[in-house]
Design an enzyme around this catalytic site. Structure first.
Site, PDB file in Angstrom:
ATOM      1  N   TRP A 188      37.223  26.105  43.625  1.00 33.45           N
ATOM      2  CA  TRP A 188      36.347  26.082  41.699  1.00 33.45           C
ATOM      3  C   TRP A 188      37.130  24.843  40.960  1.00 33.45           C
ATOM      4  O   TRP A 188      38.563  24.966  40.737  1.00 33.45           O
ATOM      5  CB  TRP A 188      37.062  27.214  40.860  1.00 33.45           C
ATOM      6  CG  TRP A 188      36.594  26.613  39.367  1.00 33.45           C
ATOM      7  CD1 TRP A 188      35.015  26.866  39.102  1.00 33.45           C
ATOM      8  CD2 TRP A 188      36.781  27.196  37.862  1.00 33.45           C
ATOM      9  NE1 TRP A 188      34.945  26.662  37.395  1.00 33.45           N
ATOM     10  CE2 TRP A 188      35.957  26.418  36.771  1.00 33.45           C
ATOM     11  CE3 TRP A 188      38.644  27.171  38.058  1.00 33.45           C
ATOM     12  CZ2 TRP A 188      36.484  26.299  35.730  1.00 33.45           C
ATOM     13  CZ3 TRP A 188      38.475  27.116  36.724  1.00 33.45           C
ATOM     14  CH2 TRP A 188      37.595  26.822  35.690  1.00 33.45           C
ATOM     15  N   GLU A 229      32.440  26.652  43.929  1.00 31.89           N
ATOM     16  CA  GLU A 229      32.222  27.331  43.044  1.00 31.89           C
ATOM     17  C   GLU A 229      31.439  27.138  41.701  1.00 31.89           C
ATOM     18  O   GLU A 229      32.299  25.978  41.279  1.00 31.89           O
ATOM     19  CB  GLU A 229      33.347  28.243  43.202  1.00 31.89           C
ATOM     20  CG  GLU A 229      33.000  29.035  40.911  1.00 31.89           C
ATOM     21  CD  GLU A 229      33.634  29.724  40.819  1.00 31.89           C
ATOM     22  OE1 GLU A 229      34.837  30.388  41.275  1.00 31.89           O
ATOM     23  OE2 GLU A 229      33.289  30.708  40.251  1.00 31.89           O
ATOM     24  N   LYS A 231      29.603  25.784  37.926  1.00 32.06           N
ATOM     25  CA  LYS A 231      29.379  26.614  36.943  1.00 32.06           C
ATOM     26  C   LYS A 231      28.656  26.002  35.772  1.00 32.06           C
ATOM     27  O   LYS A 231      28.775  24.240  36.129  1.00 32.06           O
ATOM     28  CB  LYS A 231      31.003  26.185  35.822  1.00 32.06           C
ATOM     29  CG  LYS A 231      31.746  27.133  34.895  1.00 32.06           C
ATOM     30  CD  LYS A 231      32.975  27.422  34.342  1.00 32.06           C
ATOM     31  CE  LYS A 231      33.333  28.122  33.322  1.00 32.06           C
ATOM     32  NZ  LYS A 231      34.326  28.596  33.451  1.00 32.06           N
ATOM     33  N   ASP A 262      28.895  32.785  40.745  1.00 28.61           N
ATOM     34  CA  ASP A 262      30.081  33.574  40.066  1.00 28.61           C
ATOM     35  C   ASP A 262      28.641  34.604  38.482  1.00 28.61           C
ATOM     36  O   ASP A 262      28.043  33.473  37.766  1.00 28.61           O
ATOM     37  CB  ASP A 262      30.791  33.509  39.079  1.00 28.61           C
ATOM     38  CG  ASP A 262      31.408  33.435  38.422  1.00 28.61           C
ATOM     39  OD1 ASP A 262      31.696  34.209  36.945  1.00 28.61           O
ATOM     40  OD2 ASP A 262      33.035  33.209  38.114  1.00 28.61           O
ATOM     41  N   HIS A 265      28.393  32.482  35.372  1.00 26.83           N
ATOM     42  CA  HIS A 265      28.774  30.848  35.585  1.00 26.83           C
ATOM     43  C   HIS A 265      26.983  30.629  35.479  1.00 26.83           C
ATOM     44  O   HIS A 265      26.006  29.037  35.820  1.00 26.83           O
ATOM     45  CB  HIS A 265      28.958  30.057  36.367  1.00 26.83           C
ATOM     46  CG  HIS A 265      30.941  30.839  36.227  1.00 26.83           C
ATOM     47  ND1 HIS A 265      30.871  30.152  36.783  1.00 26.83           N
ATOM     48  CD2 HIS A 265      31.438  31.243  35.532  1.00 26.83           C
ATOM     49  CE1 HIS A 265      32.366  30.344  36.992  1.00 26.83           C
ATOM     50  NE2 HIS A 265      32.506  31.078  36.139  1.00 26.83           N
ATOM     51  N   HIS A 289      31.276  36.248  42.887  1.00 21.35           N
ATOM     52  CA  HIS A 289      32.592  36.402  42.143  1.00 21.35           C
ATOM     53  C   HIS A 289      31.317  37.096  40.994  1.00 21.35           C
ATOM     54  O   HIS A 289      30.907  37.168  40.139  1.00 21.35           O
ATOM     55  CB  HIS A 289      32.795  34.948  40.831  1.00 21.35           C
ATOM     56  CG  HIS A 289      34.267  34.511  41.667  1.00 21.35           C
ATOM     57  ND1 HIS A 289      34.376  33.633  41.673  1.00 21.35           N
ATOM     58  CD2 HIS A 289      34.803  34.864  43.103  1.00 21.35           C
ATOM     59  CE1 HIS A 289      35.712  33.022  42.390  1.00 21.35           C
ATOM     60  NE2 HIS A 289      35.572  34.176  43.184  1.00 21.35           N
ATOM     61  N   ASP A 297      30.960  33.822  27.185  1.00 22.54           N
ATOM     62  CA  ASP A 297      31.916  34.054  27.511  1.00 22.54           C
ATOM     63  C   ASP A 297      31.648  34.316  29.301  1.00 22.54           C
ATOM     64  O   ASP A 297      31.170  35.420  29.085  1.00 22.54           O
ATOM     65  CB  ASP A 297      33.009  34.983  26.850  1.00 22.54           C
ATOM     66  CG  ASP A 297      34.245  35.019  27.865  1.00 22.54           C
ATOM     67  OD1 ASP A 297      34.883  34.650  28.433  1.00 22.54           O
ATOM     68  OD2 ASP A 297      35.559  35.469  27.170  1.00 22.54           O
ATOM     69  N   ASP A 299      33.794  35.882  31.862  1.00 18.61           N
ATOM     70  CA  ASP A 299      34.909  37.317  31.776  1.00 18.61           C
ATOM     71  C   ASP A 299      35.125  38.346  31.636  1.00 18.61           C
ATOM     72  O   ASP A 299      36.548  39.112  31.628  1.00 18.61           O
ATOM     73  CB  ASP A 299      35.976  36.329  32.883  1.00 18.61           C
ATOM     74  CG  ASP A 299      35.742  34.627  33.219  1.00 18.61           C
ATOM     75  OD1 ASP A 299      35.372  34.880  34.501  1.00 18.61           O
ATOM     76  OD2 ASP A 299      36.022  33.940  32.976  1.00 18.61           O
ATOM     77  N   ASP A 329      35.435  38.753  39.477  1.00 20.67           N
ATOM     78  CA  ASP A 329      36.503  38.531  38.757  1.00 20.67           C
ATOM     79  C   ASP A 329      36.131  38.176  37.535  1.00 20.67           C
ATOM     80  O   ASP A 329      35.469  37.614  36.315  1.00 20.67           O
ATOM     81  CB  ASP A 329      35.724  36.589  38.690  1.00 20.67           C
ATOM     82  CG  ASP A 329      36.575  35.267  38.087  1.00 20.67           C
ATOM     83  OD1 ASP A 329      37.317  35.493  37.838  1.00 20.67           O
ATOM     84  OD2 ASP A 329      36.482  34.211  38.213  1.00 20.67           O
TER      85      ASP A 329
HETATM   86  C1  RNT Z   1      36.207  30.089  35.964  1.00 19.50           C
HETATM   87  C2  RNT Z   1      36.275  30.686  37.601  1.00 19.50           C
HETATM   88  C3  RNT Z   1      36.615  30.808  38.403  1.00 19.50           C
HETATM   89  C4  RNT Z   1      38.271  31.697  37.857  1.00 19.50           C
HETATM   90  C5  RNT Z   1      39.739  32.209  38.963  1.00 19.50           C
HETATM   91  C6  RNT Z   1      40.382  32.233  37.908  1.00 19.50           C
HETATM   92  O1  RNT Z   1      35.920  30.286  35.724  1.00 19.50           O
HETATM   93  O2  RNT Z   1      34.826  31.925  37.753  1.00 19.50           O
HETATM   94  O3  RNT Z   1      36.369  31.524  39.551  1.00 19.50           O
HETATM   95  O4  RNT Z   1      38.389  32.333  37.127  1.00 19.50           O
HETATM   96  O5  RNT Z   1      39.333  31.462  40.048  1.00 19.50           O
HETATM   97 ZN    ZN Z   2      33.894  32.218  39.065  1.00 20.88          ZN
END
Ligand code: RNT
Ligand code: ZN
Length: 421
Positions: A188, A229, A231, A262, A265, A289, A297, A299, A329
């Site tokens: 990523w 990955e 985003k 993810d 994302h 993820h 946000d 995560d 994640d």
């Molecule tokens: C960041 C990505 C990535 C990170 C990690 C730390 O937006 O999701 O995967 O969160 O690799």
């Molecule tokens: Zn991620």
């Protein structure tokens, strides 16, 4: 007493599910195969161990909160993970970032990481009977300060990061070889910009070239597999992200690399559940993820919500369990971090159990006959089924604490271990 009641309750649940054509014992056996990769970075807020004062800085991701007790070194991180695994039923994996290497007292820069820095991790993981996945780390570094890494227009910068990722792929292959099990290596990058960008194509062309160079070397697929990955946007990269979903989908599908989806994302109402069937029609595997986005946000600690349930349902309905690699994640520094792992991982497992207990066959029959009221009604019934009892029974059968018992146990760990840090 409690144990006896649980057995009685499970007998009822088994019978009730059988009425809908579901074998609960088989569902639990299938749940055993759902191996989740616990990310190392919730334990220390994505700091890593490159320097004693490492903190997450820059790179489109941010962590907020300063809850006491974060892991300050490798030993503490391992202890915390062992504690978390002990409260999660089943056998799971461990997902590491390159910045968590065992570097000793020396500073080892990203373009100098080597397999030997991960030897002690492999020893630990083998003792724990856990397989390791791996990630290149392209953030929190002066060479990432411009906002661009692999897609930088500066040759020096992109060569530095190409070197890093090439080394990380070698490390992943080494881990896979040593552990006699494949390690998934994920890339990523934070590349992008805060405001209107006109060089959108140029950076994407550069990223494509960098990836081509990185992937020139092929490794044994039994030892490592590559994932990339995407985003939508990040903090400081609101206007433009080089590695968008379309970019990596195109790259992955035409270059035989798996894409990583993810959950945080994409646009807020866009769910990755509906991307599974298309992705796996054109690709052998996918990396997930598992995360929870809230507004901008991405995560938050995963909970048993509709997004997660729909994702698990799509995977189970498509019979895709052996084609998905499941990684967590999230990183929340405002709550007990072991609690975050346990809540998040158990939520993911519960979503898969819920999916494994869905009377899909019957629901599909209704749908095929356009009996749409009947379909909805049965789907609603499946939400009222004694699912929690099956979950408790699973935890008990694995010798893992049930329900709210985990709260007391984590509080005890906080008092006796975390509070002393
Ligand atoms: C960041 C990505 C990535 C990170 C990690 C730390 O937006 O999701 O995967 O969160 O690799
Ligand atoms: Zn991620």
């Amino acid at each position: 007493m409690k144990k006896k009641s649980l057995e009685t309750a499970y007998a009822y649940a088994r019978e009730r599910y059988a009425e809908l054509g579901i074998d609960t014992d088989k569902a639990l056996k299938d749940l055993d195969k759902v191996s989740i990769s616990l990310h190392c970075w919730q334990a220390d807020d994505v700091g890593g161990f490159e320097r004693t004062d490492s903190t997450l800085s820059g790179g489109g991701i941010q962590v907020t909160g300063n809850y006491p007790g974060k892991a300050r070194n490798i030993e503490e991180l391992r202890n915390d993970l062992e504690k978390a695994y002990s409260l999660i039923p089943g056998k799971h994996r461990f997902n590491m970032h390159a910045i968590y290497g065992d570097f000793g007292k020396k500073f080892v820069d990203r373009d100098a990481v080597e397999p030997k820095h991960f030897k002690s991790w492999i020893d630990w993981a083998n003792e724990q009977k856990i397989k390791i996945d791996f990630n290149s780390s392209l953030f929190s570094h002066v060479m990432a300060d411009s906002g661009y890494t692999l897609s930088s227009r500066e040759k020096k910068v992109r060569e530095f990061w190409i070197e890093h990722v090439q080394r990380c792929r070698e490390i992943a292959a080494y881990i896979g070889k040593e552990q006699k099990g494949r390690s998934v290596h994920n890339i990523w990058i934070p590349d992008g910009s805060k405001d209107v960008t006109v060089n959108r194509l140029e950076h994407r062309k550069i990223l494509k070239e960098s990836l081509d160079t990185i992937f020139e070397k092929e490794y044994n697929p039994k030892e490592m597999a590559d994932a990339i990955e995407s985003k939508l946007f990040g903090i400081g990269s609101e206007s433009y992200v080089v590695g968008s979903h379309e970019f990596y989908m195109g790259y992955g599908f035409t270059n035989n690399r798996m894409i990583c989806l993810d959950m945080g994302h994409f646009h807020p109402t866009e769910s990755i559940a509906d991307k599974i069937s298309s992705t796996l029609l054109f690709s052998e595997e996918v990396l997930l993820h598992v995360s929870r986005g809230i507004r901008w946000d991405s995560d938050h600690v995963v909970i048993f919500n509709d997004d997660l349930i729909q994702l698990a349902l799509e995977i189970v309905r498509g019979n895709f369990l052996n084609k998905v690699n499941i990684g967590l994640d999230f990183f929340d520094a405002s709550i007990n971090r072991i609690g975050a792992y346990v809540v998040g991982t158990r939520a993911a497992q519960r979503a898969f159990l819920f999916a494994l207990l869905e009377p899909t066959k019957k629901i599909r029959e209704y749908e095929n006959k356009s009996q749409n009221f009947e379909k909805l009604a049965l789907m609603e019934v499946s939400k009222d089924m004694p699912f929690g009892i099956v979950w408790d029974y699973y935890c008990a059968s694995k010798g893992v604490l049930i329900g709210e018992e985990v709260i007391d146990d984590i509080q005890k760990y906080e008092k006796t271990v975390l509070a002393k840090r």
